[in-house]
Each structure stands twice: as C-alpha cells, then as structure tokens.
Write a protein that holds these residues in place. Structure first.
Motif, PDB file in Angstrom:
ATOM      1  N   PHE A  30      -7.988   7.202  -0.573  1.00 43.48           N
ATOM      2  CA  PHE A  30      -7.151   6.145  -0.489  1.00 43.48           C
ATOM      3  C   PHE A  30      -5.665   6.458   0.214  1.00 43.48           C
ATOM      4  N   SER A  31      -5.023   5.515   0.678  1.00 44.97           N
ATOM      5  CA  SER A  31      -3.904   5.545   1.349  1.00 44.97           C
ATOM      6  C   SER A  31      -2.725   6.006   0.386  1.00 44.97           C
ATOM      7  N   PHE A  32      -1.678   6.714   1.169  1.00 46.26           N
ATOM      8  CA  PHE A  32      -0.451   6.939   0.286  1.00 46.26           C
ATOM      9  C   PHE A  32       0.034   5.813  -0.229  1.00 46.26           C
ATOM     10  N   VAL A  33       0.410   4.688   0.567  1.00 42.21           N
ATOM     11  CA  VAL A  33       0.779   3.432  -0.006  1.00 42.21           C
ATOM     12  C   VAL A  33       0.119   2.841  -1.209  1.00 42.21           C
ATOM     13  N   GLU A  34      -1.479   2.871  -1.198  1.00 37.83           N
ATOM     14  CA  GLU A  34      -2.240   2.557  -2.130  1.00 37.83           C
ATOM     15  C   GLU A  34      -2.071   3.142  -3.493  1.00 37.83           C
ATOM     16  N   TYR A  35      -1.986   4.493  -3.251  1.00 36.23           N
ATOM     17  CA  TYR A  35      -1.374   5.342  -4.326  1.00 36.23           C
ATOM     18  C   TYR A  35      -0.044   5.067  -4.880  1.00 36.23           C
ATOM     19  N   LEU A  36       0.871   5.043  -4.108  1.00 41.52           N
ATOM     20  CA  LEU A  36       2.301   4.651  -4.729  1.00 41.52           C
ATOM     21  C   LEU A  36       2.384   3.298  -5.440  1.00 41.52           C
ATOM     22  N   ASN A  37       1.495   2.438  -4.703  1.00 41.26           N
ATOM     23  CA  ASN A  37       1.637   1.024  -5.359  1.00 41.26           C
ATOM     24  C   ASN A  37       0.773   1.251  -6.624  1.00 41.26           C
ATOM     25  N   VAL A  39       0.735   3.706  -8.944  1.00 40.76           N
ATOM     26  CA  VAL A  39       1.653   4.362  -9.719  1.00 40.76           C
ATOM     27  C   VAL A  39       2.814   3.513 -10.225  1.00 40.76           C
ATOM     28  N   ARG A  40       3.543   2.744  -9.222  1.00 42.62           N
ATOM     29  CA  ARG A  40       4.380   1.792  -9.520  1.00 42.62           C
ATOM     30  C   ARG A  40       4.165   0.780 -10.449  1.00 42.62           C
ATOM     31  N   ILE A  41       3.039   0.162 -10.221  1.00 46.04           N
ATOM     32  CA  ILE A  41       2.331  -1.042 -11.165  1.00 46.04           C
ATOM     33  C   ILE A  41       2.010  -0.429 -12.369  1.00 46.04           C
ATOM     34  N   ILE A  58      12.604  -5.041 -13.727  1.00 40.28           N
ATOM     35  CA  ILE A  58      11.268  -4.082 -13.604  1.00 40.28           C
ATOM     36  C   ILE A  58      10.999  -3.812 -12.379  1.00 40.28           C
ATOM     37  N   ALA A  59      10.996  -4.668 -11.325  1.00 39.43           N
ATOM     38  CA  ALA A  59      10.362  -4.426  -9.980  1.00 39.43           C
ATOM     39  C   ALA A  59      11.592  -3.391  -9.335  1.00 39.43           C
ATOM     40  N   GLU A  60      12.702  -3.588  -9.466  1.00 43.20           N
ATOM     41  CA  GLU A  60      13.754  -2.726  -9.193  1.00 43.20           C
ATOM     42  C   GLU A  60      13.539  -1.200  -9.534  1.00 43.20           C
ATOM     43  N   LYS A  61      13.471  -1.251 -10.841  1.00 42.65           N
ATOM     44  CA  LYS A  61      13.242   0.189 -11.706  1.00 42.65           C
ATOM     45  C   LYS A  61      12.074   0.964 -11.128  1.00 42.65           C
ATOM     46  N   VAL A  62      10.997   0.363 -10.636  1.00 41.62           N
ATOM     47  CA  VAL A  62       9.760   0.986 -10.176  1.00 41.62           C
ATOM     48  C   VAL A  62       9.875   1.218  -8.702  1.00 41.62           C
ATOM     49  N   GLY A  63      10.799   0.658  -8.103  1.00 47.49           N
ATOM     50  CA  GLY A  63      10.879   1.015  -6.488  1.00 47.49           C
ATOM     51  C   GLY A  63      10.800  -0.178  -5.740  1.00 47.49           C
ATOM     52  N   VAL A  73       2.183  -7.510  -5.000  1.00 43.77           N
ATOM     53  CA  VAL A  73       1.475  -6.503  -5.283  1.00 43.77           C
ATOM     54  C   VAL A  73       0.957  -6.325  -6.775  1.00 43.77           C
ATOM     55  N   PHE A  74       1.785  -6.588  -7.805  1.00 47.48           N
ATOM     56  CA  PHE A  74       1.226  -6.579  -8.963  1.00 47.48           C
ATOM     57  C   PHE A  74       0.085  -7.382  -9.145  1.00 47.48           C
ATOM     58  N   LYS A  75      -0.035  -8.685  -8.594  1.00 46.19           N
ATOM     59  CA  LYS A  75      -1.127  -9.416  -8.691  1.00 46.19           C
ATOM     60  C   LYS A  75      -2.512  -8.842  -7.962  1.00 46.19           C
ATOM     61  N   LYS A  76      -2.078  -8.286  -7.023  1.00 47.03           N
ATOM     62  CA  LYS A  76      -3.294  -7.891  -6.126  1.00 47.03           C
ATOM     63  C   LYS A  76      -3.817  -6.526  -6.948  1.00 47.03           C
ATOM     64  N   VAL A  77      -3.160  -5.955  -7.597  1.00 42.25           N
ATOM     65  CA  VAL A  77      -3.653  -4.477  -8.445  1.00 42.25           C
ATOM     66  C   VAL A  77      -4.191  -5.094  -9.779  1.00 42.25           C
ATOM     67  N   THR A  78      -3.705  -5.884 -10.386  1.00 37.33           N
ATOM     68  CA  THR A  78      -4.052  -6.300 -11.624  1.00 37.33           C
ATOM     69  C   THR A  78      -4.691  -7.574 -11.916  1.00 37.33           C
ATOM     70  N   GLY A  79      -4.690  -8.596 -10.708  1.00 38.77           N
ATOM     71  CA  GLY A  79      -5.340  -9.896 -10.948  1.00 38.77           C
ATOM     72  C   GLY A  79      -4.597 -10.830 -11.571  1.00 38.77           C
ATOM     73  N   ILE A  80      -3.551 -10.626 -12.032  1.00 34.54           N
ATOM     74  CA  ILE A  80      -2.773 -11.604 -12.807  1.00 34.54           C
ATOM     75  C   ILE A  80      -1.188 -11.282 -12.405  1.00 34.54           C
ATOM     76  N   SER A  81      -0.257 -12.426 -12.519  1.00 31.43           N
ATOM     77  CA  SER A  81       1.040 -12.095 -12.272  1.00 31.43           C
ATOM     78  C   SER A  81       1.885 -11.156 -13.498  1.00 31.43           C
ATOM     79  N   PRO A  82       2.829 -10.667 -13.128  1.00 30.19           N
ATOM     80  CA  PRO A  82       3.799  -9.862 -13.931  1.00 30.19           C
ATOM     81  C   PRO A  82       3.944 -10.771 -15.465  1.00 30.19           C
ATOM     82  N   LEU A  83       4.247 -12.175 -15.089  1.00 31.10           N
ATOM     83  CA  LEU A  83       4.535 -12.681 -16.270  1.00 31.10           C
ATOM     84  C   LEU A  83       3.548 -13.212 -17.265  1.00 31.10           C
ATOM     85  N   LYS A  84       2.549 -13.472 -16.537  1.00 32.82           N
ATOM     86  CA  LYS A  84       1.218 -13.581 -17.542  1.00 32.82           C
ATOM     87  C   LYS A  84       0.830 -12.256 -18.199  1.00 32.82           C
TER      88      LYS A  84
END
Length: 90
Positions: A30-37, A39-41, A58-63, A73-84
C-alpha cells in the motif's frame, strides 16, 4: 512537532519522493499516504474514545491541518464520521 510527509521522509533518506513512494508500495502493498492515514485515523479513534477533545482538536493532534479533510479521510477509513464514531462509545 514536524509533520511526517513523503517529502520530509525522502529528504531524510536522500532519495526522491517518487522513488520512496514506489519502493514503499512495492514492499508493503500500500502507498505511504494510505499507511500514514491509517496510523493517524487509528490514533484519532483512540482519542475519540478516551478524551473529550473536539474533533477539530483531534484532527490537528493527529496531523490534519484541515478538519474537513480529516472528516473525509476518517469516514473513508472507518465508514462513519468522527462524531458518529464517538457517539458509539458514549
């Protein structure tokens, strides 16, 4: 704290970002960006579960400089929004 980027990492290893990206993907699948995302998520998920920090903080803290981009990005990785995500652990 300096943000980890493909460019900063390539400078550290004295190779081009393009070459680093290619060898990273070849080695990991997988790409570097996929990996970094990912880890951040993962870190954002921990913070959402264990703190009362705002999603923007939290967004700022994780980069992520842009909270909207973080949300996408959070929704793409997890399937739901950060608030949900946070609400499922309250």
């Amino acid at each position: 704290m300096d943000l980890l980027t493909l460019h900063s990492l390539s400078k550290q290893f004295h190779i081009s970002p393009y070459y680093l990206s290619r060898i990273y993907k070849k080695g990991t699948g997988f790409s570097f960006v996929e990996y970094l995302n990912q880890v951040r998520i993962n870190e954002a998920q921990k913070l959402l579960k264990t703190t009362s920090l705002s999603v923007t903080s939290i967004a700022e803290k994780v980069g992520y400089e842009n909270p909207t981009h973080f949300g996408r990005v959070f929704k793409k990785v997890t399937g739901i929004s950060p608030l949900k995500y946070r609400k499922t652990f309250l």
